[in-house]
Write a protein that holds these residues in place. Structure first.
Motif, short mmCIF file in Angstrom:
data_model
loop_
_atom_site.label_atom_id
_atom_site.label_comp_id
_atom_site.label_asym_id
_atom_site.label_seq_id
_atom_site.Cartn_x
_atom_site.Cartn_y
_atom_site.Cartn_z
N ALA A 195 -11.29 -1.00 2.48
CA ALA A 195 -11.14 -2.40 2.07
C ALA A 195 -11.11 -3.32 3.28
O ALA A 195 -11.77 -4.37 3.30
N CYS A 196 -10.34 -2.94 4.30
CA CYS A 196 -10.25 -3.78 5.50
C CYS A 196 -11.60 -3.91 6.18
O CYS A 196 -11.98 -5.01 6.65
N SER A 254 -6.27 -0.56 -4.91
CA SER A 254 -5.21 0.42 -5.14
C SER A 254 -4.95 0.62 -6.62
O SER A 254 -4.54 1.70 -7.05
N ASN A 311 -5.33 6.69 -1.10
CA ASN A 311 -4.67 5.41 -0.84
C ASN A 311 -4.84 4.95 0.60
O ASN A 311 -5.07 3.77 0.86
N THR A 326 -14.73 -3.48 -2.89
CA THR A 326 -14.09 -4.36 -1.91
C THR A 326 -15.07 -5.23 -1.14
O THR A 326 -14.71 -6.31 -0.68
N PHE A 329 -7.53 1.77 1.73
CA PHE A 329 -7.04 0.63 2.50
C PHE A 329 -7.93 0.39 3.72
O PHE A 329 -8.30 -0.76 4.02
N ALA A 348 -7.27 -5.03 -0.80
CA ALA A 348 -6.81 -3.64 -0.80
C ALA A 348 -5.89 -3.37 -1.98
O ALA A 348 -5.91 -2.29 -2.57
N ALA A 394 0.84 -1.20 0.00
CA ALA A 394 0.00 0.00 0.00
C ALA A 394 0.87 1.25 0.00
O ALA A 394 0.56 2.25 -0.65
#
Length: 441
Positions: free
Chosen positions: A57-58, A122, A50, A145, A54, A118, A27
């Motif tokens: 996505a998590c 990206s 970015n 995601t 992340f 993730a 990342a």
């Protein structure tokens, strides 16, 4: 479980987690690469994208995506929606409760998988850079995601219908990289090109990035992180065969990246008469994407050649997409999409268990699903909240309009009283447009 089994379990779990940490570090690589290849006035916004993507996505993969991808019936087409019911079907139960795998913790499996999704997201970030609304991008990240990526992931790694027909993708040339590029292509087509990129007479204007040292650093970080990406996909390391396999995967991953750099550098020199750094950087990434589908079966020399073909392909693809007026500031669609396809088709060349038919069907299915689903989401976002900043905002830079700050404030040309401590700055207002960027009408 005896002591030896417990030691193996602990070692494999730890190895899996550390590979996930390396993938997470990618990342940072994507952030630095993209920040280096966009203009200074758009740097803070792309860094915001970015780190935000992340986190999204998590969260979405925890709430929805992991369950969709790994809790559905074998050989199926539609994933289970049991996460909506809760209880034993909830994602929390899947990731933190229930039975562990025979040789590593399921929590480690979740952690390794979440950093992969993730990575896929990206890829989208760089392709739509410099002209997309931040919150439209983040809204798309929620859907990508949480739902789009997990469905095609279920078809393959989740033992769905593509897995049942023999589709092979060791670490995700298609499942991760081509999927991300397919979503990016849909977004770019809806969004359109940056102002000043293409002339009415068909001319193509280069828009240089602001920081090539940063882009180079990002490439090296990605190269390093890829050892976790591919090496972790072996899933274990605690016996002799697995340890040897991991070593082979890492050697081949490194060899393919080197082959990609060399091929891209030579082709750029022959074609453009210059040693183009950006093509060399994309050549490294192309080599890595190419070998990701099968980093175990080839010899080291074979991996070098697979990576070299990927490095040559990416140069041709970047030029071709420009001629088609598809504006991708960082070359993400070429690196991860076109070369991702090459990686899938290269698998049967060294893996006797794979077939070209299954690889083609798998590639077509992943592209069709992710592209069409993403296109629908982008169009809905365009109709509701809009996806593109105004011409004036694009000219001024999305750092100020979207984030209210600049990444390089000391080096920007600002208002007379815009400098440090409110002191007057020489030169007044900037009147010249950046390279390749006309002032808005």
């Amino acid at each position: 479980m005896n002591e030896l089994a417990e030691l193996s379990y602990a070692l494999d779990t730890f190895y899996f987690l550390m590979c996930g940490v390396l993938v997470m570090w990618m990342a940072a690589g994507f952030s630095m690469l993209e920040a280096g290849l966009v203009r200074a006035k758009n740097t803070a916004e792309i860094l915001t994208k970015n780190i935000a993507l992340f986190a999204i996505a998590c969260t979405m993969y925890l709430l929805v995506g992991y369950y969709l991808m790994y809790s559905s019936s074998e050989g199926g087409l539609l994933p289970s929606l049991g996460f909506l019911i809760g209880g034993e079907n909830s994602v929390a139960a899947v990731t933190a409760g229930g039975e562990d795998a025979p040789y590593y913790s399921m929590r480690a499996d979740y952690f390794f998988q979440v950093v992969f999704v993730a990575t896929a997201m990206s890829i989208v970030s760089g392709a739509v850079a410099e002209r997309m609304k931040l919150w439209a991008f983040l809204a798309f990240a929620v859907v990508m995601t949480g739902f789009i990526y997990p469905v095609s992931g279920y078809w393959t790694w989740g033992e769905g219908w593509l897995d049942a027909m023999g589709f092979s993708d060791f670490a995700g040339s298609g499942i991760v990289h081509m999927a991300g590029a397919s979503a990016a292509l849909a977004g770019v087509l809806v969004l359109g090109a940056r102002k000043g990129k293409y002339g009415k007479d068909g001319s193509i204007h280069a828009i240089p990035g602001a920081n090539l040292p940063l882009a180079t650093l990002g490439t090296f970080i990605l190269w390093m992180g890829w050892f976790g990406f591919n090496g972790g996909s072996e899933l274990k390391v605690s016996d002799v065969d697995s340890a040897n396999n991991v070593a082979q995967v890492l050697v081949n991953t490194n060899a393919a990246a080197a082959g990609g750099v060399i091929a891209a550098l030579i082709l750029a020199k022959l074609w453009f008469r210059k040693a183009d750094l950006t093509m060399s950087l994309n050549g490294a990434l192309a080599g890595l994407v190419a070998i990701t589908a099968e980093p175990l079966a080839p010899t080291a020399l074979g991996a070098t050649l697979i990576g070299a073909v990927g490095g040559a392909i990416v140069v041709v693809s970047i030029v071709a997409l420009d001629k088609l007026r598809i504006d991708d500031p960082v070359g993400a669609i070429s690196v991860h999409g076109v070369v991702g396809l090459w990686g899938l088709l290269a698998v049967p060349l060294t893996n006797a268990d794979a077939t070209f038919g299954a690889q083609l069907i798998g590639a077509a299915a992943i592209f069709a699903w992710v592209f069409l689903a993403s296109l629908a989401v982008w169009l809905i976002l365009k109709a509701t909240m809009g996806v593109r900043v105004s011409a004036e905002e694009e000219y001024e830079g999305v750092d100020l309009t979207e984030c209210g700050m600049e990444a390089y404030p000391e080096f920007s040309i600002s208002k007379v009283y815009g400098g440090s401590g409110g002191r007057p700055q020489p030169g007044g207002y900037a009147t010249a447009a950046p390279i390749g960027q006309p002032r808005p009408e």
